[in-house]
Design an enzyme around this catalytic site. Sequence first.
Site, PDB file in Angstrom:
ATOM      1  N   ARG A   1      -8.197   9.601  14.543  1.00 29.22           N
ATOM      2  CA  ARG A   1      -7.404  10.261  13.495  1.00 29.22           C
ATOM      3  C   ARG A   1      -8.208  11.162  12.554  1.00 29.22           C
ATOM      4  O   ARG A   1      -9.350  11.156  12.586  1.00 29.22           O
ATOM      5  CB  ARG A   1      -6.899   9.205  12.555  1.00 29.22           C
TER       6      ARG A   1
ATOM      7  N   HIS B   1     -16.475   6.007  11.291  1.00 26.34           N
ATOM      8  CA  HIS B   1     -16.709   7.308  10.397  1.00 26.34           C
ATOM      9  C   HIS B   1     -18.069   7.344  10.623  1.00 26.34           C
ATOM     10  O   HIS B   1     -19.112   6.462  10.317  1.00 26.34           O
ATOM     11  CB  HIS B   1     -16.104   6.635   9.102  1.00 26.34           C
TER      12      HIS B   1
ATOM     13  N   LEU C   1      -3.071   9.126   4.743  1.00 20.88           N
ATOM     14  CA  LEU C   1      -2.445   8.869   3.578  1.00 20.88           C
ATOM     15  C   LEU C   1      -0.875   9.694   3.674  1.00 20.88           C
ATOM     16  O   LEU C   1       0.196   9.091   3.639  1.00 20.88           O
ATOM     17  CB  LEU C   1      -2.992   9.700   2.684  1.00 20.88           C
TER      18      LEU C   1
ATOM     19  N   ARG D   1     -15.175  13.320  13.798  1.00 16.58           N
ATOM     20  CA  ARG D   1     -15.789  12.215  13.627  1.00 16.58           C
ATOM     21  C   ARG D   1     -16.332  11.284  14.591  1.00 16.58           C
ATOM     22  O   ARG D   1     -17.610  10.832  14.958  1.00 16.58           O
ATOM     23  CB  ARG D   1     -14.779  11.187  12.823  1.00 16.58           C
TER      24      ARG D   1
ATOM     25  N   HIS E   1     -13.951   2.283  10.195  1.00 13.93           N
ATOM     26  CA  HIS E   1     -13.114   2.977   9.043  1.00 13.93           C
ATOM     27  C   HIS E   1     -11.637   2.732   9.262  1.00 13.93           C
ATOM     28  O   HIS E   1     -10.860   2.715   8.033  1.00 13.93           O
ATOM     29  CB  HIS E   1     -13.466   4.072   8.983  1.00 13.93           C
TER      30      HIS E   1
ATOM     31  N   GLY F   1       0.799  -1.327  -0.068  1.00 15.17           N
ATOM     32  CA  GLY F   1      -0.253   0.015  -0.037  1.00 15.17           C
ATOM     33  C   GLY F   1       0.867   1.111   0.057  1.00 15.17           C
ATOM     34  O   GLY F   1       2.042   1.158  -0.385  1.00 15.17           O
TER      35      GLY F   1
ATOM     36  N   ALA G   1       2.248   2.767   2.523  1.00 10.94           N
ATOM     37  CA  ALA G   1       3.667   2.753   3.145  1.00 10.94           C
ATOM     38  C   ALA G   1       4.724   1.662   2.482  1.00 10.94           C
ATOM     39  O   ALA G   1       5.712   1.883   2.627  1.00 10.94           O
ATOM     40  CB  ALA G   1       3.294   2.227   4.660  1.00 10.94           C
ATOM     41  N   GLY G   2       3.718   0.384   2.238  1.00 15.10           N
ATOM     42  CA  GLY G   2       5.125  -0.647   1.761  1.00 15.10           C
ATOM     43  C   GLY G   2       5.465  -0.320   0.404  1.00 15.10           C
ATOM     44  O   GLY G   2       6.739  -0.580   0.029  1.00 15.10           O
TER      45      GLY G   2
END
Lengths: 265, 640, 245
Positions: free
Chosen positions: B437, B267, B443, B332, B403, B43, B45-46
Site C-alpha cells: 500500500r 513500515h 484513509l 516502504r 504496520h 473506524g 470505514a465503519g
Amino acid sequence: MTTPKTFNVTVRVWRQVGPGREGRFVEYPARGVNPDMSFLEMLDVLNDELAARGEEPIAFSHDCREGICGTCSLVINGKPHGPNHGVASCQTYMRSFRDGDRIVVEPFRARAFPVIKDLVTDRSAFDTIQQAGGFITARTGSAPEANAAPVPKHVADLAMDAAQCIGCGACVAACKNSSAMLFVASKVSHLGLLPQGQPERDSRVLAMVSTMDGLGFGGCTNQYECSAACPKLISHDFIARLNRDYTKAVFRSAFKPEPAGGGET
Amino acid sequence: MALLESRIPPGALADKWRRHKADMRLVNPANKRKYEVVVVGAGLAGASAAASLSELGYAVSCFVFHDSPRRAHSIAAQGGINAAKNYPNDGDSVHRLFNDTVKGGDYRSREANVHRLAEVSGDIIDQCVAQGVPFAREYGGLLANRSFGGAQVSRTFYARGQTGQQLLLGAYSALSRAIGSGGVKLHTQSEMLDLVVVDGHAKGIVARNLLTGEVTRHSADAVVLATGGYGNVFNLSTYARGSNATAIWRAYKRGACFANPCFTQIHPTCIPVTGDYQSKLTLMSESLRNDGRIWVPLRKEDRLKPAASIPEADRDYYLERIYPSFGNLCPRDVASRAAKRVCDEGRGVGETGLGVYLDFSEAIGRLGEAGVRERYGNLFDIYHEITNEDAYRVPMRIFPAVHYTMGGLWVDYNLMSNVPGLFVLGEANFSDHGANRLGASALMQGLADGYFVLPYTISGYLASQKPGSRPPADGPEFMQAEAAVGAVTRRLLSVRGTRPVSYFHKRLGHILWQHCGMARNRAGLEKALQEIPALREEFWAGGLVPGTGDSLNQSLERAVRVADFLELGELMCRDALAREESCGCHFREEHQYPDGECKRDDVNFAHVAAWEYAGEGDVPVRNTEPLTYEAVKMSVRNYK
Amino acid sequence: MDLVRNLFGSTIGRKLLMAVTGVVLIVFVIGHLVGNLQVFEDPDRINGYSHFLQSLGPALWAARIFLLVCVALHIWAGTVLAIEARRARGAESYAVKKWIQATVASRYMRWTGYVVLAFILYHLAQFTVGVAQPGTFKANLPHYTMKGAYRVLGVEVVRAGTDVLDVRSMVILGFGNRLVAVFYIVAVGLLSLHLLHGADSLFQTLGWRNHRWARGLRVVVTVFCAAYFLGNLAIPGAALLGVLH
C-alpha cells in the site's frame, strides 16, 4: 550505550470488583523495572505475575499506546496521566520514577465517569455530549467543492488546536468540580471557528452545554487545571470562547424571530 | 469450491462505476427503514458507512468493542489522505492516482476497484471539509497539499501529523449525529464473536458485551464488517493493542474467503524494540526520510561504537548506494528489506543489533537545528519521549515494524464477500492495495468504502431481499452460533494452565516475524507450519486465563483474540508458501533478481488467492481470482 | 422564558451571573474606598459626604437594594455551583491529589467568600445599623457642624453650618478597638485575595480573556488588588497608629 539499570517500585493501586462496589487500595511490588518501559508495560508485567499467582490482573483502559486514542486514563501520584506535561498515561515512562518509589494509581474520579472495574471508568458521557450537537450536519454526497469556502490559515490552525482533543477525560479528572468545559469548549470552538459550522453554531453550543450540565459535570471555576493536565495541552482560551459563544447564543435565541414554518407538501 | 464472482461491470474502465451506479437496483425510500443493517466497527470505514446508511433511511446498528466509537485505530494515522484534486496544478488526475496505486501494489490489486477509489477520492475531501475537518491550508485560505511516497505529484491532504484523527473525528461526528437522532443504534463494548449465516446469506451476528459477559443475537438483512487489519497477529506492531482479527476470522470460518492473508506491510521507520516487556511499536513518520540519511557501519565490529566516533569513510549509506536515484526515499517494502539485509549481515546498531541509523547531522548542517526542529520537532519529541535520546545530537535508531495488512476478506466489486449479504470495508477487505500500500491511501480507501461505495452497492443486494424477510434472532442458526460462542469462552476459562496469554502471543509473533515477515522462504514457512499448530495445542492445554466470563475480563478478551490469531497465523504461512513468487511486501527469497529485487511471476500468480475454510483440522481450499489489466501495463518496478 | 432558564439554570449562565454581579460589586468597593479615604482630609469632607449620601433618600435605598440583590445573586450562584461541583466530584475522592497550576487565590474562593460575607455583616452592623459597638455609633455621638460647604462636581450639596452625623469620629473611635481593627484588616486582605482571582476570572467567564493578554491582565489585576488592600489598610492602620484623631 549502556544497559539501563533496573529498579524496584511499589505500586498502590485502586482495586474495585465492579460498578458501585466498595473499592480499596492494594500494594504490589514491581521488581526489575526497566526505565525504558512505559508505565502501562510495567502494569502488563505486573499483571502477568498476578495471573501466574492466581490473582486477578489489574483492569486498566488502554489501546493505541501512542497517545492519540484517548483510552488510557490513570491518575498517577495525584495527577491525571502522570507526572509529565502534555502526554497521556501510555506515554509515561518508568524513567520518570526512582528506585523505591511508592506510586499511587487511581482511576479518573467523577460522578459522570463511574468506575467499572479497578482503574477502568465509563466515559460514555462524552459521547452523549457529542451526540447532542458536536457535529456539522453534512449529509454524505451533499458537500460543495472543498475549496469553495476558503478558511484563513490562522483560523484553520486555531480550529485544529481545538480539534486535537483526544476525548480522554483528563480535564474532568483534574478539575476539582469535575467540569467537562474544556472538552465541550474544544469541540464548540473547533466547529464554531469554521465557516461550515456557522449555521448550527448557536444550537450546537446550547445543546452541548445543557447536555453537559444534565450529565452531572460541574461548572468551571477558571483554575485551568484542565489545560495543564490535557495530554494535548489544549488551551483554556477555548473555554473563554465557549463562554462567549454560549452567552451570545442565549441572547440571540431569546430574541430572534421564530419562523412561522410553511409545512411540507 | 467457493464461487468467486468479481462482478466487475462491463464497459471501459473509466465508465464502469458511473454505469454501475446507474444500473444498480434501488430500494424504495419508504422501504429502507424496514431493512436492518448491522455495521461492525466504527473506524473510518465503519463510522462513515453507518452514518451514510442511516442518512439513507436504513435502520442501522453499530457494534464496537471500544468504549466509544472515537477510539478506533484509524485515529492513529499520521501522514495524510490522497485525492486526485490536482489543486497544485502539477498534472494529477484520476488516472494518475489509479496508476500509481496499481503500480505501488505491484500489480496484485483489482483494477476496477482501484479506479473507482481514485474516482471518488475528490468527493471524500469535499465531504470531510463540509464536516469541519480542519485540513492544513495555504495563507489564501485554500487547501494545502504535500507529497508522499510512490507519487510524483502533491496530492496528499493533511491535518498536521494527525490526519487520521481528524478524519475519524469527522466520521465520528456524523455517526454521533445519527445516533443522537435515533438513526443508528450504538452498541459499545460489544465484540462480534460470530457471523450468523442463514440459507447461505449473512443474516446477523452474535456479540459479547465486554462489561457483563452477556452474549446477544442480532438479526439483520445485511452485515457490514469494518473491523480493520490483523497485523497484531505479530504481537509487536504499530497497531493498537485491541486491534484484532476475530470478526473477520469468524466470518472466514462461516464461509467467507480470506484473500492474500500473507500480504503484510512492514513500515521501515519505526522505533526499535528495546526489551521483551514491550507491547507496542511506534511509527516515526515516513516524512523523516526526506531529510534524514540512513546508514549502518561498514564493518560489524563498529556497530556498538558511538555513531559520532565512526568516520564518514566507515559508514555505509546503503540505500543511497543501492538505489542511487530514489536513495532514502525508495518505497516502504524496499527500504524495509534493505534494513533487514544489513542487520542480517551483523551490522545493525543498538543493543539488539536490530536497528539502523537515521541521521540528521547533514540536514542540521544544511538547515540549522532550528530548521530541522520546525519540520520535524514533534517527531523528535516523540522519539525523545520513548528512547530518552536526543536525535539532534545522536542519530535516531529505526527498524521496520508491522504496520498494515493488505490482505483481508475477499470481496467483489460491490464490496460483498462470497457470502451474500456480508459486506467488508476498509482494511478488513483485500481489494485495493495489492501487495503493497502506498502512503496516505489507507484513509482514502476506508472513507471511499464507507461514504461513497457501500451506500450504493448495498441497495443492489437489499433490493433482492424482501423487506421484513430477515430471520428471527431466535432461529436455529442464531442459537447454534450463540452456543458456539459460549463454548469457546467457557473452554478458554476452564484451561487454567500456567502460562499467561501474552506468552503465546509473543511466541506466535516471533515465529511469524522470523518466517513470514520481511523475507520468506520455503524451509522457514514449512517450519512455521509445524510450529504454529504445536503452539496452538500448547495454548489450549496450558494457557492461563484468570477471572470469570460474566464481567469485564481483559485477559479473556485477549485470549479470544489470540486463539484466533493462532489459527490465522497458520493461514498466512500457508498463503506465503503457496505464492511461489515475490511481489511487493511478499518477498520469497527463492524468487529474486540477482540484485535482490522482487521477481514477480505474472504467468502463474497474477491472481488473488482466496482461502476457503474447510473445517476444523482440514487444509483450507485455495481459490483464485485471476487479475486482468486492461488499462495498465504490468511492468517490473524499478527504483534504482 | 428561555433567557431566564438558560441564565439561571445552566452552569455557564450562573457563572455569568457571578461575573456580572462581581463587576457591580467591584465597582462598588472601589467607590466605597475612594469615598472613605476622605477621612484623611478635613472632617468636613467625610462627614459632608456621608450626609449627602443619607440625603439621597429613595435613591440611596434603590442603590442599597440593587447592591443587596447583586450580593444575593453572587452568593446564590456561587453556592449552587459549589453544591453541584461537590456532587459532580462523586462519592469517592482521590487519595492523592496534586494541584498543577491553580493559584492560591482560586483555591480558597469559598473560604475568602465566607469571611468577606461575615465582614460585610459586621461592617453593616457597626457603621450602618449601629448594633455592634453602639457606643461609638454615629447616631450616639455628638453631631458635627459643617465648617464649609460640601460639593459634588461643583454643585453644593451640603451647606456650611449644617448639623450632620460625625462619621469621622465614629470610624476613628470604632477602630480604637484593636480587635475590630485587626479583623477589618484581615477581612479586607482576604477580600483582596478574593478579587485577585475574581477580577481576573470574570474576564474568562465573559469570554474576553486569551493568552495574548492574559499576563497583562494578571499584572493589572494584581496591582489593583494590592492598591485596594493598601487603601483599605490605611484607615484602620492610621486609627491604630494614632495618625487619625
